[in-house]
Design a protein around this motif. Sequence first.
Motif, mmCIF file in Angstrom:
data_model
loop_
_atom_site.group_PDB
_atom_site.id
_atom_site.type_symbol
_atom_site.label_atom_id
_atom_site.label_comp_id
_atom_site.label_asym_id
_atom_site.label_seq_id
_atom_site.Cartn_x
_atom_site.Cartn_y
_atom_site.Cartn_z
ATOM 1 N N MET A 1 -63.892 89.378 31.020
ATOM 2 C CA MET A 1 -64.087 87.970 30.490
ATOM 3 C C MET A 1 -65.459 87.343 30.733
ATOM 4 S SD MET A 1 -60.317 86.409 31.360
ATOM 5 C CE MET A 1 -60.756 84.730 30.305
ATOM 6 N N GLY A 2 -65.711 86.239 30.025
ATOM 7 C CA GLY A 2 -67.045 85.637 30.389
ATOM 8 C C GLY A 2 -67.954 86.109 29.331
ATOM 9 N N VAL A 11 -66.171 87.432 35.804
ATOM 10 C CA VAL A 11 -64.792 86.743 35.947
ATOM 11 C C VAL A 11 -63.890 87.602 35.316
ATOM 12 C CG1 VAL A 11 -65.199 85.026 33.991
ATOM 13 C CG2 VAL A 11 -63.454 84.431 35.585
ATOM 14 N N ARG A 12 -62.539 87.661 35.640
ATOM 15 C CA ARG A 12 -61.378 88.194 34.983
ATOM 16 C C ARG A 12 -60.132 87.391 35.337
ATOM 17 N NH1 ARG A 12 -62.716 90.458 39.608
ATOM 18 N NH2 ARG A 12 -64.366 91.653 38.595
ATOM 19 N N ARG A 18 -54.291 83.873 37.523
ATOM 20 C CA ARG A 18 -55.416 82.926 37.911
ATOM 21 C C ARG A 18 -56.659 83.713 37.659
ATOM 22 N NH1 ARG A 18 -54.901 81.834 44.298
ATOM 23 N NH2 ARG A 18 -54.694 83.995 44.080
ATOM 24 N N LEU A 19 -57.737 82.932 37.429
ATOM 25 C CA LEU A 19 -59.225 83.436 37.433
ATOM 26 C C LEU A 19 -59.742 84.021 38.728
ATOM 27 C CD1 LEU A 19 -60.937 81.287 35.110
ATOM 28 C CD2 LEU A 19 -59.793 83.255 34.234
ATOM 29 N N GLY A 95 -59.467 80.771 41.129
ATOM 30 C CA GLY A 95 -58.413 80.896 42.074
ATOM 31 C C GLY A 95 -58.495 81.704 43.282
ATOM 32 N N SER A 96 -59.542 82.766 43.208
ATOM 33 C CA SER A 96 -59.656 83.830 44.120
ATOM 34 C C SER A 96 -61.054 84.616 44.004
ATOM 35 C CB SER A 96 -58.572 84.805 44.127
ATOM 36 O OG SER A 96 -58.557 85.748 43.074
ATOM 37 N N VAL A 97 -61.324 85.201 44.969
ATOM 38 C CA VAL A 97 -62.912 85.805 44.934
ATOM 39 C C VAL A 97 -62.721 87.437 45.475
ATOM 40 C CG1 VAL A 97 -63.468 85.095 47.398
ATOM 41 C CG2 VAL A 97 -65.186 85.724 45.683
ATOM 42 N N ASN A 98 -63.186 88.293 44.723
ATOM 43 C CA ASN A 98 -63.132 89.617 45.300
ATOM 44 C C ASN A 98 -64.582 89.925 45.608
ATOM 45 O OD1 ASN A 98 -62.698 92.371 45.095
ATOM 46 N ND2 ASN A 98 -63.725 92.663 43.247
#
Length: 201
Positions: A1-2, A11-12, A18-19, A95-98
């Motif tokens: 996405m993005g 972003v996914r 959630r993103l 909502g989260s980070v990788n």
Amino acid sequence: MGCAANPNIRVRRTDDGRLQVDGPLAGPFPDTETLAASTCELMTSQGGASAGLEGSEYCALHYYAPDEGAYYLSYLSDVKGRFDTNAQKTCEMPGSVNDPMRWNAIIVGGDHTHPHNRRFSRVDLRGRWYPGRAVDKKTGRVFERELYLFFKEGTGECRSYRLNYVTREVFALRDGRWVVIGRVVNDEGRIEFLEGKDWLP
């Protein structure tokens, strides 16, 4: 996405809806003042981020790495919020980070730009983050989660603001330090400024 044309956007959508954004895009930063000053310049320099009513919002997360004692900024998201209209520029907060190098990272805040307004919107000021606090299990340090807002003036000056989701205080970054300028006083997002304080110095 993005937007594939912008390498700063990663972003996914995860299985839970959630993103998720990758990280880090920038850092390490020793404190939130340095983080905010750098992030303001970076995020408001993205395409359309300072284009006024025709512009676009960008969102990101900032997080703390306990093993390093430092802050990082995630990559950006340009996914629009559900209520995006010509009158209300929005982006959906991740909502989260990788960040595989910082598996125990603590998300301490969300970041977004306004292309046409230096003020938090009523939607921003009504917002909550649950839970409002996060704890570094190694040291016991408690972080109160916050929302950051960045806006670039026509003069080129970058403005940084933050809303503390726990105390409901609103801060402005002035001369390299956070200054309390007001407080959200109700669930409708009404802000009362301290005497002599406003969005501009």
